[in-house]
Design an enzyme around this catalytic site. Structure first.
Site, PDB file in Angstrom:
ATOM      1  N   GLU A  11       0.825  -1.213   0.000  1.00  0.00           N
ATOM      2  CA  GLU A  11       0.000   0.000   0.000  1.00  0.00           C
ATOM      3  C   GLU A  11       0.859   1.263   0.000  1.00  0.00           C
ATOM      4  O   GLU A  11       0.611   2.219   0.732  1.00  0.00           O
ATOM      5  CB  GLU A  11      -0.964  -0.009   1.195  1.00  0.00           C
ATOM      6  CG  GLU A  11      -1.947  -1.168   1.134  1.00  0.00           C
ATOM      7  CD  GLU A  11      -3.001  -1.159   2.236  1.00  0.00           C
ATOM      8  OE1 GLU A  11      -2.745  -0.605   3.314  1.00  0.00           O
ATOM      9  OE2 GLU A  11      -4.092  -1.711   1.989  1.00  0.00           O
ATOM     10  N   GLU A  17     -12.421  -1.995  12.341  1.00  0.00           N
ATOM     11  CA  GLU A  17     -12.504  -1.331  11.037  1.00  0.00           C
ATOM     12  C   GLU A  17     -13.646  -1.862  10.180  1.00  0.00           C
ATOM     13  O   GLU A  17     -14.436  -1.092   9.646  1.00  0.00           O
ATOM     14  CB  GLU A  17     -11.164  -1.506  10.296  1.00  0.00           C
ATOM     15  CG  GLU A  17     -11.201  -0.934   8.890  1.00  0.00           C
ATOM     16  CD  GLU A  17      -9.870  -1.046   8.167  1.00  0.00           C
ATOM     17  OE1 GLU A  17      -8.918  -1.613   8.728  1.00  0.00           O
ATOM     18  OE2 GLU A  17      -9.792  -0.542   7.025  1.00  0.00           O
ATOM     19  N   ASP A  34      -8.363  -9.116   4.173  1.00  0.00           N
ATOM     20  CA  ASP A  34      -8.124  -7.958   5.043  1.00  0.00           C
ATOM     21  C   ASP A  34      -9.127  -7.876   6.192  1.00  0.00           C
ATOM     22  O   ASP A  34     -10.034  -7.042   6.153  1.00  0.00           O
ATOM     23  CB  ASP A  34      -8.205  -6.675   4.203  1.00  0.00           C
ATOM     24  CG  ASP A  34      -7.633  -5.477   4.940  1.00  0.00           C
ATOM     25  OD1 ASP A  34      -7.196  -5.646   6.085  1.00  0.00           O
ATOM     26  OD2 ASP A  34      -7.627  -4.386   4.355  1.00  0.00           O
TER      27      ASP A  34
HETATM   28  O1  GCW Z   1      -7.161  -2.860   6.556  1.00  0.00           O
HETATM   29  C1  GCW Z   1      -6.225  -2.056   5.925  1.00  0.00           C
HETATM   30  C2  GCW Z   1      -6.511  -0.684   6.442  1.00  0.00           C
HETATM   31  C3  GCW Z   1      -5.326   0.254   6.369  1.00  0.00           C
HETATM   32  C4  GCW Z   1      -4.139  -0.428   7.037  1.00  0.00           C
HETATM   33  C5  GCW Z   1      -3.841  -1.719   6.297  1.00  0.00           C
HETATM   34  C6  GCW Z   1      -2.705  -2.511   6.940  1.00  0.00           C
HETATM   35  C7  GCW Z   1      -2.379   0.561   8.326  1.00  0.00           C
HETATM   36  O2  GCW Z   1      -7.607  -0.175   5.713  1.00  0.00           O
HETATM   37  O3  GCW Z   1      -5.700   1.444   7.017  1.00  0.00           O
HETATM   38  O4  GCW Z   1      -3.005   0.415   7.083  1.00  0.00           O
HETATM   39  O5  GCW Z   1      -4.973  -2.548   6.337  1.00  0.00           O
HETATM   40  O6  GCW Z   1      -2.988  -3.472   7.623  1.00  0.00           O
HETATM   41  O7  GCW Z   1      -1.553  -2.164   6.748  1.00  0.00           O
END
Ligand code: GCW
Length: 705
Positions: free
Chosen positions: A295, A402, A374
């Site tokens: 990311e 989240e 995720d």
């Molecule tokens: O779930 C996603 C989140 C990001 C996060 C990423 C990760 C810290 O939306 O905000 O970044 O995972 O785990 O690195």
């Protein structure tokens, strides 16, 4: 939604909420005569003594000498050997010897012995948890030790307020307990209070900054070390060690080098010197956490190197200090073309990491999210956890909600974590080894280095902020508590953990809990994760949340985006074909039996059907109903379950004030009202979406818009 209660009738106590350590929780131990024995200059032993004083001064007991007939004798000594703490060194790991404690009840007198003050502190909180039962019943002689050597909470806290992600990325509990106004807070008393709560669960490591390391946060590693040392000093009295998330590009951005190539000698020297400075400032520092080539974070790929090269670079730097590198396996293409159906985000972590098995240094832990996508409400268990036998693997969970209601919805996650920990990647073979065995270093064919280190352990993203209740939703405290308890003993029953949490958190001044409060909390929380699942994305398909902030429904929100999170709904059907036969081949990343169980429509579990298969809406589930009817049924039922939760809570109204503090009640009511509103919104959008796509009406003729 405001994070503070605004009702004018409620007098809000500005002190942080006591969470699971109100005075009432200390009542049973506090009525006793307590003796504390151990090295007097040990900072954590001082804490044990203070805890004993705090409890006994509130409840009429006393701190006495070991020869004054104490009811509780707490003894820590570095000279305690295997025989005196009841452990035979030939048969147990270092973990048991160093981190475990022995508790003996002999005629109502309790003796806790441990080799370290931190282990003794955990033993003290064990006695606290037991309440009166610590002193009653038959004599016992028990040994307790954590299942995992590494039990970490990761904070995604930014030093500066990030323009998009705010002070705490994916934080739903106000600001950071560590930082405010672009720097480490002057007053860190809240951090020590947090460490106390963690010590009462068994968590003993905290990473204090976001894995997305922005320019300001990167400097924690260098210029800000004195500030990091202050945070470490605030955590240390409760035996909690500090870790930092670092940027792989630090040699360039902080060190002025022209490269961050992991094989470059200057880069290696820079990291060694950086680590030396960190340990000089914080002698019990734990290690680094790294999100690399993920990311947008920098990593070894820029130099044609792989994740093992990157991780080993840092491992070499921290090794002289016995430091650990947590290297995250959350690596995938976040710039995917949605038109390309051959690329599968679920495959990414395994494709990147499994080929590197055996190449990571002994002090590297590869930290793996529980699912391949995720932190979804429901997804398969990551096959990486079964695919790297020669690597220390940690399981990564998300306590911060989240994707599970953002601490506005009551969603007790321990049952979900427990399922993941208990998942048996090899079915009945490999002696029925489960994920919890793998991350404890006891997976099938784990080499000595992995087993001796106790594996990689467990980590989770914290849900805590500077909110008065720590977690926004007061009931979300249960998730933090449960994480700590499962990190100590992953075989614990989630309902029993909840019961324990209720018993501590809602203890009245005499130590007891009003039975109706206990009952209502079970009614609201026990099955709340399944309730949440029932009114959100169905059958493991995941990602129907609003893009960006991830709250509330948006069925197609991610469908044509670069993020690799698609459901492929069309007029005929929905789901992701991840089979080897016709799909992305992801099922092939699992060992038997799951590679075949998931591959076959006839054996794939209903709750993961759309994770593995694309099926017509008329496909009949193993439960006997069609996919589309399942969507309607679960969404209608889910809202009813939330209404029941609201009613269960409202039935306690006559206990406010009294057994239920008014501020807790007010905050929970506000959150439940939002949960109901949101559940209705999810139900109506999901049902309408599926009705419009499929044209198939609800068999029971309920209202769909
Ligand atoms: O779930 C996603 C989140 C990001 C996060 C990423 C990760 C810290 O939306 O905000 O970044 O995972 O785990 O690195």
């Amino acid at each position: 939604m405001p994070d503070e209660t605004t009702s004018s009738e409620i007098v809000v106590d500005p002190a942080p909420h006591a969470a699971w350590l109100p005075d009432g929780a200390l009542a049973a131990a506090g009525r006793r005569r307590v003796a504390v024995v151990g090295p007097p200059d040990d900072e954590v032993l001082v804490t044990v003594r203070r805890e004993a004083e705090r409890a006994t001064s509130a409840y009429g007991g006393a701190v006495v000498g070991p020869d004054d007939s104490p009811d509780i004798l707490l003894e820590a000594s570095s000279v305690l050997d295997s025989s005196s703490n009841g452990l035979n060194k030939d048969h147990v790991s270092t973990l048991d010897v160093e981190s475990g404690f022995r508790i003996v009840r002999d005629g109502g007198r309790v003796t806790v012995t441990a080799a370290t003050a931190t282990a003794l502190l955990h033993g003290w909180f064990h006695v606290v948890r037991l309440g009166e039962t610590a002193f009653t019943g038959p004599d016992v002689d028990e040994r307790h030790a954590p299942a995992f050597a590494l039990r970490v909470l990761d904070h995604w806290d930014n030093v500066d307020v990030h323009p998009v992600m705010g002070q705490v990325e994916r934080g739903y509990s106000g600001g950071s307990i560590f930082y405010a106004d672009g720097r480490v807070r002057d007053d860190l008393s809240r951090v020590t209070a947090y460490a106390r709560l963690l010590a009462a669960t068994g968590v003993d490591r905290v990473c204090i900054n976001n894995v997305n390391v922005h320019a300001r946060e990167a400097r924690l590693l260098t210029d800000d070390l004195p500030e990091v040392a202050r945070v470490a000093a605030a955590l240390r009295p409760y035996g909690v060690r500090t870790h930092l998330a670092v940027s792989f590009a630090a040699p360039m951005t902080l060190g002025g080098l022209t490269t961050s190539d992991p094989l470059d000698d200057d880069v290696r020297a820079w990291w060694r010197a950086a680590a030396d400075r960190v340990w000089a400032a914080v002698p019990d520092f734990g290690g680094f956490v790294v999100k690399a080539d993920s990311e947008g974070q920098p990593g070894p790929f820029a130099y044609g190197r792989d994740h093992a090269d990157g991780a080993n670079l840092l491992a070499e730097a921290v090794a002289p200090h016995d430091g650990v590198v947590h290297w995250r396996a959350f690596v995938y293409d976040h710039a995917q073309d949605w038109r390309d159906r051959s690329t599968d985000r679920a495959r990414a972590a395994y494709d990147h990491f499994a080929p590197l098995d055996g190449r990571f240094a002994d002090n590297v832990v590869v930290q793996v999210k529980h699912g391949p996508i995720d932190f979804q409400t429901r997804e398969a268990v990551s096959p990486v956890l079964a695919g790297m036998p020669a690597t220390r693997l940690a399981l990564e969970l998300q306590v911060t909600q989240e994707y599970t209601g953002q601490q506005r919805h009551a969603c007790y996650l321990a049952p979900w974590w427990s399922e993941n920990l208990g998942f048996r990647p090899w079915g009945e073979s490999a002696d029925g080894a489960a994920v919890r065995d793998v991350v404890a270093g006891r997976g099938p064919s784990a080499p000595a280095a992995v087993a001796d280190a106790g594996g990689g352990g467990i980590a989770a993203v914290s849900n805590v902020g500077d909110d008065r209740f720590w977690t926004g939703h007061p009931l979300a405290q249960a998730n933090l508590y449960a994480f700590g308890r499962l990190a100590w003993d992953p075989t614990l029953d989630p309902a029993a953990i909840l019961d324990e949490w209720v018993g501590l958190t809602f203890a009245g001044p005499d130590g007891g809990v009003e039975p109706r409060v206990r009952e209502a909390l079970h009614a609201v929380l026990d099955d709340s994760w399944r309730t949440y699942e029932s009114y959100t994305a169905p059958l493991g398909v995941g990602f129907m949340v609003r893009p960006g902030h991830h709250y509330g429904p948006d069925v197609d929100g991610y469908e044509y985006t670069p993020w690799g999170t698609y459901h492929f709904a069309d007029r005929d059907g929905i789901g992701v074909d991840r089979t080897r036969a016709t799909g992305t081949g992801f099922t092939g990343q699992y060992p038997a039996p799951w590679r075949d169980v998931y591959e076959d429509l006839a054996t794939c579990p209903d709750e993961l059907l759309l994770f593995f298969h694309h099926v017509p809406y008329t496909h009949v589930l193993r439960s006997g109903v069609t996919v589309v009817q399942h969507v309607y049924d679960t969404h209608f039922a889910g809202v009813e379950r939330v209404r029941e939760a609201v009613a269960a809570w409202e039935s306690l109204a006559d206990l406010v004030p009294g057994a239920l503090p008014p501020d807790v009640d007010a905050r929970v009511r506000e959150r439940l009202a939002e949960q109901l509103r949101s559940a209705v919104e999810w139900r109506d959008q999901l049902n309408t979406y599926f009705f419009r796509k499929s044209g198939i009406p609800d068999a029971h003729g309920r209202t769909i818009h």
